[in-house]
Design an enzyme around this catalytic site. Sequence first.
Site, PDB file in Angstrom:
ATOM      1  N   VAL A   1       0.853  -1.067  -0.011  1.00  0.00           N
ATOM      2  CA  VAL A   1       0.119   0.000  -0.036  1.00  0.00           C
ATOM      3  C   VAL A   1       0.907   1.185   0.127  1.00  0.00           C
ATOM      4  O   VAL A   1       0.476   2.505  -0.313  1.00  0.00           O
ATOM      5  CB  VAL A   1      -0.837   0.080   1.379  1.00  0.00           C
ATOM      6  CG1 VAL A   1      -0.021   0.139   2.335  1.00  0.00           C
ATOM      7  CG2 VAL A   1      -2.186   0.976   1.021  1.00  0.00           C
ATOM      8  N   TYR A   2       2.292   1.211   0.185  1.00  0.00           N
ATOM      9  CA  TYR A   2       2.941   2.451   0.498  1.00  0.00           C
ATOM     10  C   TYR A   2       2.986   3.223  -0.884  1.00  0.00           C
ATOM     11  O   TYR A   2       3.533   2.509  -1.738  1.00  0.00           O
ATOM     12  CB  TYR A   2       4.393   2.076   1.019  1.00  0.00           C
ATOM     13  CG  TYR A   2       4.338   1.684   2.547  1.00  0.00           C
ATOM     14  CD1 TYR A   2       3.360   1.876   3.315  1.00  0.00           C
ATOM     15  CD2 TYR A   2       5.387   0.951   3.051  1.00  0.00           C
ATOM     16  CE1 TYR A   2       3.337   1.382   4.571  1.00  0.00           C
ATOM     17  CE2 TYR A   2       5.648   0.627   4.261  1.00  0.00           C
ATOM     18  CZ  TYR A   2       4.622   0.695   5.109  1.00  0.00           C
ATOM     19  OH  TYR A   2       4.378   0.390   6.267  1.00  0.00           O
ATOM     20  N   ALA A   3       2.726   4.196  -1.126  1.00  0.00           N
ATOM     21  CA  ALA A   3       2.666   5.070  -2.084  1.00  0.00           C
ATOM     22  C   ALA A   3       2.002   4.311  -3.204  1.00  0.00           C
ATOM     23  O   ALA A   3       2.581   4.644  -4.275  1.00  0.00           O
ATOM     24  CB  ALA A   3       4.048   5.581  -2.445  1.00  0.00           C
TER      25      ALA A   3
ATOM     26  N   GLY B   1       1.837   1.232  -4.247  1.00  0.00           N
ATOM     27  CA  GLY B   1       3.115   0.267  -4.643  1.00  0.00           C
ATOM     28  C   GLY B   1       4.105   0.829  -5.307  1.00  0.00           C
ATOM     29  O   GLY B   1       5.149   0.031  -5.489  1.00  0.00           O
TER      30      GLY B   1
END
Length: 322
Positions: free
Chosen positions: A59-61, A63
């Site tokens: 989920v960070y940025a 992908g």
Amino acid sequence: MEYTRLGTSGLQVSRITIGCMSWGDGGNDRPWLKDEAFAEQTISSALDAGVNFFDTANVYAGGTSEEYTGRSLWKHTDREDVVLATKVFNRMRPGPNGAGLSRKAILQEIDASLARLGTDYVDLYQIHRFDPETPVEETMEALHDVVKAGKARYLGASSMYGWQFAKMQHAAERHGWTPFVSMQNHYNLLYREEEREMLPLCVDQGVGVIPWSPLARGRLTRPWDTQTARSETDEFGRSLYRDEDQAVVEKVLAVASRRGVAPARVALAWLLAQPAVTSPIVGITKPDHLTDALAAVELELTDDEITELGSDYVPHAVAGHR
């Protein structure tokens, strides 16, 4: 760099983990995110210093953190020389199956993460949160299948209640599935509620602890009223801490001043001195953040300093489980 086993597993990890949420394409919502050039330089410097543990999430940025992390790692090291971790749970696409820990979601997201990371497997595949809408047996069997397919070497979990973690571990034990070897939880000098249930459980069961936000979103590194680009836009971070925590920050600043070191080194050294803690996950947005994290491994606090740093803690409501 020092190394230690992740819980009672045989996996050897550095005492500092590089958190990769600091980079990626965040658009206007997260202007503090760093670009790929910064990610590569940070990862290269960390590898040179002996760090072998890197943590990201699907989920960070959206992908792009995984993409930056993978491309940067494989330019500077061989796959077998690093411990690479990612996570699954949060929403990645619209629709009823675009998030969570169902079998469908897990099997979809591991393949998507591996493609973005540019690797055939991750060393540690973690559930980002507890999913109350999916039976724990479904989740644990799907995760076990990920391991047996060779797509993950070990399994880990992140913030949840102690009873939820115990329930998931019991399901794995009962069915002969792969258990979790690590817990990535919210733990620092400003938030110590994990000491009540989760940390004793992890110590008793031989589970490694890799805390997120070890510097309390940077609160433990600067005077209380100082604002940064991240603190001005981080709604979640603002919900975690409160004005009563200022007294703890002042203790960190005082100890750091007497020692002649940066406050970040003191706050991380306190965490590294806690018996349950394996490797704090440190986010890097400036080169000196990495310097301070590495130096914290060598900073040995006295018993009196550890007592002083913890003396003004005020109990908090449980935070970070959602």
